[in-house]
Design a protein around this motif. Sequence first.
Motif, PDB file in Angstrom:
ATOM      1  N   ARG A 120       4.496   0.737  -8.837  1.00 50.15           N
ATOM      2  CA  ARG A 120       3.212   0.111  -9.015  1.00 50.15           C
ATOM      3  C   ARG A 120       3.329  -1.004  -9.455  1.00 50.15           C
ATOM      4  O   ARG A 120       2.514  -1.849  -8.762  1.00 50.15           O
ATOM      5  CB  ARG A 120       2.703   1.063 -10.304  1.00 50.15           C
ATOM      6  N   GLN A 177       7.630  12.349  -2.544  1.00 49.47           N
ATOM      7  CA  GLN A 177       8.212  11.130  -1.745  1.00 49.47           C
ATOM      8  C   GLN A 177       8.954  10.154  -2.482  1.00 49.47           C
ATOM      9  O   GLN A 177      10.063   9.869  -2.005  1.00 49.47           O
ATOM     10  CB  GLN A 177       7.008  10.301  -1.057  1.00 49.47           C
ATOM     11  N   ASN A 199       3.843   9.679  -3.448  1.00 49.35           N
ATOM     12  CA  ASN A 199       3.654  10.835  -4.610  1.00 49.35           C
ATOM     13  C   ASN A 199       5.042  10.785  -5.196  1.00 49.35           C
ATOM     14  O   ASN A 199       6.064  10.446  -4.822  1.00 49.35           O
ATOM     15  CB  ASN A 199       2.949  12.007  -4.077  1.00 49.35           C
ATOM     16  N   CYS A 221       0.899  -1.428  -0.047  1.00 45.38           N
ATOM     17  CA  CYS A 221       0.074   0.043   0.012  1.00 45.38           C
ATOM     18  C   CYS A 221       0.960   1.383   0.094  1.00 45.38           C
ATOM     19  O   CYS A 221       0.696   2.234  -0.532  1.00 45.38           O
ATOM     20  CB  CYS A 221      -1.006   0.222   1.056  1.00 45.38           C
ATOM     21  N   ALA A 222       2.003   1.211   0.725  1.00 48.56           N
ATOM     22  CA  ALA A 222       2.844   2.291   0.575  1.00 48.56           C
ATOM     23  C   ALA A 222       3.351   2.648  -0.753  1.00 48.56           C
ATOM     24  O   ALA A 222       3.661   3.841  -1.052  1.00 48.56           O
ATOM     25  CB  ALA A 222       4.069   2.205   1.798  1.00 48.56           C
ATOM     26  N   CYS A 223       3.733   1.533  -1.414  1.00 53.76           N
ATOM     27  CA  CYS A 223       4.334   1.526  -2.698  1.00 53.76           C
ATOM     28  C   CYS A 223       3.481   2.221  -3.570  1.00 53.76           C
ATOM     29  O   CYS A 223       3.915   3.041  -4.462  1.00 53.76           O
ATOM     30  CB  CYS A 223       4.657   0.241  -3.328  1.00 53.76           C
ATOM     31  N   LEU A 224       1.924   1.919  -3.565  1.00 51.61           N
ATOM     32  CA  LEU A 224       1.316   2.610  -4.223  1.00 51.61           C
ATOM     33  C   LEU A 224       0.606   3.926  -4.108  1.00 51.61           C
ATOM     34  O   LEU A 224       0.046   4.499  -4.798  1.00 51.61           O
ATOM     35  CB  LEU A 224      -0.062   1.497  -4.275  1.00 51.61           C
ATOM     36  N   THR A 225       0.865   4.335  -3.041  1.00 55.65           N
ATOM     37  CA  THR A 225       0.346   5.723  -2.493  1.00 55.65           C
ATOM     38  C   THR A 225       1.647   6.661  -2.262  1.00 55.65           C
ATOM     39  O   THR A 225       1.260   7.813  -2.163  1.00 55.65           O
ATOM     40  CB  THR A 225      -0.288   5.472  -1.200  1.00 55.65           C
TER      41      THR A 225
END
Length: 203
Positions: free
Chosen positions: A166, A103, A100, A94-98
Amino acid sequence: MVCGGFSCSKNWLCALNLLYTLVSLLLIGIAAWGIGFGLISSFRVVGVAVAVGIFLFLIALVGLIGAIKHHQVLLFFYMIILLLVFIIQFSVSCACLTLNKEQQSKLLEVGWNNTNNAKQDIERNLNCCGFRNVSEETECSAECFPTHSCQPCAPIMKEYSGMVLRFVGGIGLFFSFTEILGVWLTYRYRNQKDPRANPSAFL
């Protein structure tokens, strides 16, 4: 026998652990292939890939033995470890997908400043020098360096970072759901009785 039965749970659990075994061997094989063909010179990166592969292989082995023998203790520890791995992997995915763009840029810079061998691999494979400024580099592994025609690596890495994150996040999410499926299958399988081992329990 219906799919909710003992044999079906056992077969699905064995199949899931065989999948984990193949993935673990694939991880170890990719790390060895990268070292063998000179694509990766960082032993830290290879060490992490091999360690994850061995860890996954051991988990799959415990689950496979527990499923075949219907061993309650092995299945219990397998279920707990798989649940912990699910929590960690789901959070990281989830961290990888969120992340920006800002970051991602900070993460790339931190990784660049804390690695040396991986930095050389990036410069050689992407044909770039330095992170933001080429003139800061006194040594560079890129082919363009002798002709002073190199570009900084930061813009090139940023083009790929979003796609890579992603991809990693999607793969991580997929396997995290297989792990929670494994936890559920293990929980159900532990509470089922083997009709061949104890047929009187069903009389």
